[in-house]
Scaffold this motif. Structure first.
Motif, PDB file in Angstrom:
ATOM      1  N   ILE A 108     131.579  21.575 -24.926  1.00 11.28           N
ATOM      2  CA  ILE A 108     132.346  21.211 -25.874  1.00 11.28           C
ATOM      3  C   ILE A 108     132.288  19.689 -26.344  1.00 11.28           C
ATOM      4  N   THR A 109     132.085  19.278 -27.628  1.00  9.93           N
ATOM      5  CA  THR A 109     132.092  18.009 -28.015  1.00  9.93           C
ATOM      6  C   THR A 109     132.841  17.711 -29.282  1.00  9.93           C
ATOM      7  N   TRP A 110     133.573  16.958 -29.207  1.00 13.65           N
ATOM      8  CA  TRP A 110     134.824  16.561 -30.285  1.00 13.65           C
ATOM      9  C   TRP A 110     134.586  15.639 -31.053  1.00 13.65           C
ATOM     10  N   ILE A 111     134.842  15.731 -32.444  1.00 13.25           N
ATOM     11  CA  ILE A 111     134.586  14.648 -33.305  1.00 13.25           C
ATOM     12  C   ILE A 111     136.050  13.984 -33.814  1.00 13.25           C
ATOM     13  N   ASN A 112     135.924  12.602 -33.888  1.00 14.55           N
ATOM     14  CA  ASN A 112     136.993  11.924 -34.075  1.00 14.55           C
ATOM     15  C   ASN A 112     136.730  11.019 -35.435  1.00 14.55           C
ATOM     16  N   ASP A 113     137.226  10.986 -36.349  1.00 13.57           N
ATOM     17  CA  ASP A 113     136.833  10.249 -37.781  1.00 13.57           C
ATOM     18  C   ASP A 113     135.312  10.283 -38.048  1.00 13.57           C
ATOM     19  N   ASN A 114     134.927  11.436 -37.920  1.00 14.88           N
ATOM     20  CA  ASN A 114     133.407  11.820 -38.401  1.00 14.88           C
ATOM     21  C   ASN A 114     132.553  11.243 -37.437  1.00 14.88           C
ATOM     22  N   LYS A 115     132.947  10.939 -36.163  1.00 15.69           N
ATOM     23  CA  LYS A 115     132.051  10.341 -35.142  1.00 15.69           C
ATOM     24  C   LYS A 115     132.050  11.173 -34.028  1.00 15.69           C
ATOM     25  N   LYS A 116     131.179  11.095 -33.170  1.00 12.92           N
ATOM     26  CA  LYS A 116     131.327  12.066 -31.917  1.00 12.92           C
ATOM     27  C   LYS A 116     132.470  11.245 -30.795  1.00 12.92           C
ATOM     28  N   ALA A 117     133.274  12.004 -30.245  1.00 13.22           N
ATOM     29  CA  ALA A 117     134.256  11.177 -29.463  1.00 13.22           C
ATOM     30  C   ALA A 117     134.053  11.239 -27.823  1.00 13.22           C
ATOM     31  N   TRP A 118     133.799  12.797 -27.335  1.00 12.70           N
ATOM     32  CA  TRP A 118     133.370  12.874 -26.175  1.00 12.70           C
ATOM     33  C   TRP A 118     133.172  14.144 -25.886  1.00 12.70           C
ATOM     34  N   THR A 119     132.349  14.445 -24.708  1.00 14.12           N
ATOM     35  CA  THR A 119     132.020  15.897 -24.379  1.00 14.12           C
ATOM     36  C   THR A 119     132.535  16.403 -23.124  1.00 14.12           C
ATOM     37  N   ILE A 120     132.768  17.564 -22.954  1.00 13.26           N
ATOM     38  CA  ILE A 120     132.987  18.279 -21.646  1.00 13.26           C
ATOM     39  C   ILE A 120     131.982  19.143 -21.215  1.00 13.26           C
ATOM     40  N   TYR A 121     130.936  19.107 -20.173  1.00 12.94           N
ATOM     41  CA  TYR A 121     130.160  20.091 -19.834  1.00 12.94           C
ATOM     42  C   TYR A 121     130.490  21.354 -18.978  1.00 12.94           C
ATOM     43  N   SER A 122     130.087  22.463 -18.887  1.00 11.42           N
ATOM     44  CA  SER A 122     130.414  23.264 -18.099  1.00 11.42           C
ATOM     45  C   SER A 122     130.262  23.031 -16.445  1.00 11.42           C
ATOM     46  N   THR A 123     129.690  21.986 -16.341  1.00 11.93           N
ATOM     47  CA  THR A 123     129.527  21.677 -14.950  1.00 11.93           C
ATOM     48  C   THR A 123     130.893  21.195 -14.265  1.00 11.93           C
ATOM     49  N   ALA A 124     131.736  20.460 -15.188  1.00 15.55           N
ATOM     50  CA  ALA A 124     133.088  20.305 -14.935  1.00 15.55           C
ATOM     51  C   ALA A 124     134.074  21.225 -14.604  1.00 15.55           C
ATOM     52  N   MET A 125     133.663  22.386 -15.002  1.00 11.21           N
ATOM     53  CA  MET A 125     134.595  23.647 -14.708  1.00 11.21           C
ATOM     54  C   MET A 125     133.982  24.746 -13.809  1.00 11.21           C
ATOM     55  N   ILE A 126     132.975  24.112 -12.701  1.00 12.05           N
ATOM     56  CA  ILE A 126     132.921  25.260 -11.808  1.00 12.05           C
ATOM     57  C   ILE A 126     133.792  25.453 -10.727  1.00 12.05           C
ATOM     58  N   GLU A 127     133.424  26.506  -9.793  1.00 13.43           N
ATOM     59  CA  GLU A 127     134.201  27.031  -8.881  1.00 13.43           C
ATOM     60  C   GLU A 127     134.954  26.079  -7.997  1.00 13.43           C
ATOM     61  N   ASP A 128     136.089  26.347  -7.710  1.00 16.37           N
ATOM     62  CA  ASP A 128     136.811  25.500  -6.941  1.00 16.37           C
ATOM     63  C   ASP A 128     137.209  26.159  -5.599  1.00 16.37           C
ATOM     64  N   PRO A 129     136.788  25.991  -4.384  1.00 21.60           N
ATOM     65  CA  PRO A 129     136.997  26.714  -3.204  1.00 21.60           C
ATOM     66  C   PRO A 129     138.207  26.223  -2.717  1.00 21.60           C
ATOM     67  N   ARG A 130     138.768  24.949  -2.961  1.00 23.73           N
ATOM     68  CA  ARG A 130     140.263  24.560  -2.428  1.00 23.73           C
ATOM     69  C   ARG A 130     141.311  25.253  -2.845  1.00 23.73           C
ATOM     70  N   VAL A 131     141.279  26.181  -4.324  1.00 24.74           N
ATOM     71  CA  VAL A 131     142.217  26.977  -4.574  1.00 24.74           C
ATOM     72  C   VAL A 131     141.488  28.409  -4.949  1.00 24.74           C
ATOM     73  N   GLU A 132     140.295  28.635  -4.277  1.00 22.56           N
ATOM     74  CA  GLU A 132     139.575  29.921  -4.467  1.00 22.56           C
ATOM     75  C   GLU A 132     139.508  30.638  -5.812  1.00 22.56           C
ATOM     76  N   ILE A 133     139.091  29.724  -6.795  1.00 25.70           N
ATOM     77  CA  ILE A 133     138.885  30.223  -7.931  1.00 25.70           C
ATOM     78  C   ILE A 133     137.317  30.191  -8.359  1.00 25.70           C
ATOM     79  N   SER A 134     136.795  30.834  -9.090  1.00 25.32           N
ATOM     80  CA  SER A 134     135.196  30.938  -9.744  1.00 25.32           C
ATOM     81  C   SER A 134     135.421  29.844 -10.699  1.00 25.32           C
ATOM     82  N   ALA A 135     134.127  29.771 -11.579  1.00 25.65           N
ATOM     83  CA  ALA A 135     133.821  29.045 -12.750  1.00 25.65           C
ATOM     84  C   ALA A 135     134.693  29.636 -13.753  1.00 25.65           C
TER      85      ALA A 135
END
Length: 232
Positions: A108-135
């Motif tokens: 997901i890439t957000w636009i602020n004032d007609n310019k790219k602001a920031w991006t989050i990639y799917s690799t940030a939301m992978i599985e987390d074994p600490r709480v036993e959840i999947s991606a």
């Protein structure tokens, strides 16, 4: 239920184009997405390359607020065009986001004032074994657009209502949606996430505002594979 008789669950994905706030007398917007289930302590994987910012830290940075009891939040806090306010310049500013759904090379890439602001990639939301959840995927489901104006002390705890000017107006010049030619989808009932038949079957539950629980509707709580007896 899909045409082949199998079922697919439906969630409530949310991507926020903007939610406005003020810090030190300067206007900012939260450019965010909401997630569930939650990472341990709401902390995403952000070691290298999972998120990307396209301006200096004084203009945009990762939001300290990362979630609460109802949802996990990933948010970039970006300084706005200070002239794009009703009582200060009256200019228009372009906000938006681009996203690629799914698990692999999604973003997901957000636009602020007609310019790219920031991006989050799917690799940030992978599985987390600490709480036993999947991606968790970048939203695979059809979504609708909400454009509204409101205010909350959750965003500005010391909100000075007496100093505010009413009525307040949020002017929207245009709203546009672009899709790749190869994957045009309009509507809330696509084949991979069918919805219409289910809503029609339980129509009163969706239209009678006096019913607030499935028990009142004389229906059992919907099952899932984590239920004691599964989906049977």
């Amino acid at each position: 239920m899909k045409p082949d008789g199998s079922y697919v669950g439906r969630a409530a994905p949310e991507i926020d184009i903007i939610e406005a706030t003020v810090h030190g007398g300067v206007g900012y917007v939260s450019l965010s997405s909401q997630w569930a289930p939650f990472n341990a302590e709401y902390n995403i994987y952000n070691t290298s390359g999972q998120v990307e910012f396209f301006d200096t830290r004084d203009k945009i940075h990762y939001n300290d607020y990362v979630g609460g009891v109802w949802q996990q939040t990933t948010s970039g806090l970006a300084q706005t065009n200070q002239n794009a306010y009703e009582l200060n310049g009256g200019q228009y500013a372009v906000y938006g986001f681009e996203y690629k759904p799914g698990y692999d090379d999604a973003y997901i890439t957000w636009i602020n004032d007609n310019k790219k602001a920031w991006t989050i990639y799917s690799t940030a939301m992978i599985e987390d074994p600490r709480v036993e959840i999947s991606a968790r995927p970048m939203s695979l489901e059809p979504m609708y657009i909400i454009a509204n104006l409101g205010f909350s002390t959750n965003f500005v705890p010391d909100l000075d209502i007496e100093a505010m000017t009413f009525p307040g107006t949020m002017s929207v010049d245009w709203i546009r949606v672009y899709q790749p030619r190869s994957s045009i989808n309009i509507g809330c009932d696509p084949q991979d996430h069918p919805t219409a038949a289910y809503i029609e079957t339980y129509k009163e539950a969706y239209t009678n505002f006096e019913l607030t629980t499935w028990a009142q509707y004389k229906q059992p709580w919907p099952k899932n594979k984590l239920s004691a007896d599964g989906c049977n």
